[in-house]
Scaffold this motif. Sequence first.
Motif, mmCIF file in Angstrom:
data_model
loop_
_atom_site.group_PDB
_atom_site.id
_atom_site.type_symbol
_atom_site.label_atom_id
_atom_site.label_comp_id
_atom_site.label_asym_id
_atom_site.label_seq_id
_atom_site.Cartn_x
_atom_site.Cartn_y
_atom_site.Cartn_z
ATOM 1 N N SER A 6 34.736 101.783 55.912
ATOM 2 C CA SER A 6 34.513 102.714 56.982
ATOM 3 C C SER A 6 35.772 104.379 57.443
ATOM 4 O O SER A 6 34.535 105.588 56.786
ATOM 5 N N ILE A 7 36.788 104.582 56.524
ATOM 6 C CA ILE A 7 37.806 105.742 55.967
ATOM 7 C C ILE A 7 36.446 106.154 54.965
ATOM 8 O O ILE A 7 36.648 107.600 54.879
ATOM 9 N N ALA A 8 36.104 105.481 54.034
ATOM 10 C CA ALA A 8 36.265 105.908 52.990
ATOM 11 C C ALA A 8 35.344 106.785 52.479
ATOM 12 O O ALA A 8 34.631 107.681 51.591
ATOM 13 N N LYS A 9 34.166 106.279 53.496
ATOM 14 C CA LYS A 9 32.685 107.193 53.184
ATOM 15 C C LYS A 9 32.669 108.457 53.616
ATOM 16 O O LYS A 9 31.990 109.410 52.952
ATOM 17 N N PRO A 10 33.400 108.809 54.897
ATOM 18 C CA PRO A 10 33.312 110.734 55.297
ATOM 19 C C PRO A 10 34.543 111.480 54.305
ATOM 20 O O PRO A 10 34.429 112.592 54.348
ATOM 21 N N LEU A 11 35.562 110.661 53.445
ATOM 22 C CA LEU A 11 36.225 111.176 52.908
ATOM 23 C C LEU A 11 35.188 111.493 51.404
ATOM 24 O O LEU A 11 36.147 113.334 50.840
ATOM 25 N N VAL A 12 34.886 110.835 51.626
ATOM 26 C CA VAL A 12 33.676 110.673 49.827
ATOM 27 C C VAL A 12 32.435 111.866 50.064
ATOM 28 O O VAL A 12 32.161 112.845 49.699
ATOM 29 N N ILE A 13 32.338 111.719 51.696
ATOM 30 C CA ILE A 13 31.212 113.110 51.677
ATOM 31 C C ILE A 13 31.338 114.329 51.714
ATOM 32 O O ILE A 13 31.333 115.686 51.584
ATOM 33 N N LEU B 101 44.025 107.910 62.193
ATOM 34 C CA LEU B 101 44.316 108.638 62.661
ATOM 35 C C LEU B 101 45.987 109.405 61.353
ATOM 36 O O LEU B 101 46.253 110.417 61.161
ATOM 37 N N PHE B 102 46.398 108.324 60.292
ATOM 38 C CA PHE B 102 46.706 108.771 59.106
ATOM 39 C C PHE B 102 46.175 109.812 58.688
ATOM 40 O O PHE B 102 46.105 111.117 57.961
ATOM 41 N N VAL B 103 44.775 109.617 58.456
ATOM 42 C CA VAL B 103 43.454 110.794 58.150
ATOM 43 C C VAL B 103 43.600 111.764 58.661
ATOM 44 O O VAL B 103 43.505 112.999 58.047
ATOM 45 N N MET B 104 43.587 111.829 59.776
ATOM 46 C CA MET B 104 43.716 112.766 60.888
ATOM 47 C C MET B 104 45.113 114.170 60.216
ATOM 48 O O MET B 104 44.777 114.936 60.896
ATOM 49 N N THR C 249 45.313 117.821 65.153
ATOM 50 C CA THR C 249 45.594 116.263 65.738
ATOM 51 C C THR C 249 45.665 116.272 67.369
ATOM 52 O O THR C 249 45.549 115.180 67.295
ATOM 53 N N LEU C 250 46.772 116.648 66.726
ATOM 54 C CA LEU C 250 47.393 116.298 68.196
ATOM 55 C C LEU C 250 46.967 116.890 69.486
ATOM 56 O O LEU C 250 46.969 116.454 70.292
ATOM 57 N N TYR C 251 46.753 118.083 69.611
ATOM 58 C CA TYR C 251 45.367 118.966 70.467
ATOM 59 C C TYR C 251 44.515 117.664 70.582
ATOM 60 O O TYR C 251 43.703 117.545 72.021
#
Length: 194
Positions: free
Chosen positions: A45-52, A161-164, A172-174
Motif C-alpha cells: 500500500s505504501i509502495a504504490k504511491p512511491l512508485v507513482i 508517517l515514516f514516508v511523510m 508532516t508536523l502541520y
Amino acid sequence: MEKESKVSGNVFDIKVIKRLMEYAKPYKSRFYILTLLTVLSAVLSIAKPLVIKYTIDNHIAKGDLPNLTNMVLLLFLLLIVHGIINYFNTYLAGWLGQTVIKDIRMQLYKHLMTFRLNFFDHTPIGRLVTRNVSDIESLSNIFSEGLAGIVSDLLLIIAILFVMFYENWLLTLYCLGALPLLLLSTYVFKESVK
C-alpha cells in the motif's frame, strides 16, 4: 440483567481478547500466515504511491517515455500482486474467524448439554439462542476483520508517517496538528456509542 449489560460493555477488554486467542492456538500457523499477508499488504500500500511519485518526477516530468513503459508495467504488477495478497488475506481471515467460532459454538453446546433439565425450565430459550448464535457471531469479527485490520492499519500508519517525515518533516508536523482533535472526538464518540 444489570450485571449482563455491564459485562457486554467490556467486550473488547484485553482479558477477553487473550481468552479468545486461546481458541486460535490450534490454527497458529494460519494465523502467522495471515499476519505475514497483512504486513505485505501494508508494505505494498505504501509502495504504490512511491512508485507513482518516482514515475512522475523522473519519467513523466522529464519526458522519458521509453522508461515510462517499464514503470507502468511495474505499477501494474504491484497492483496484481497486491490484489492477490488481499484476496488470500480476506479468505484466510474469514476462514480463521469462522473456524474459531465453530469451535466456540461446539464447546458452548457441549457445556449446555451438561446442565440439568431444571436449568432450561428457568432460563428463557431466547437468551440461550442469542448467546449461541448472535453473541458468538459478533466475536468472529475479532478474528475475521478486527485483529488483522488493526495490525494492518497500525503498520500502514507507521509506514505512512515514516514516508511523510522522510519527504517533508515540517509539512508532516502541520498535518499532524489536527491529530489531538481527532483522538478526542474518537474518544467522545466511542463513549457515546458504548
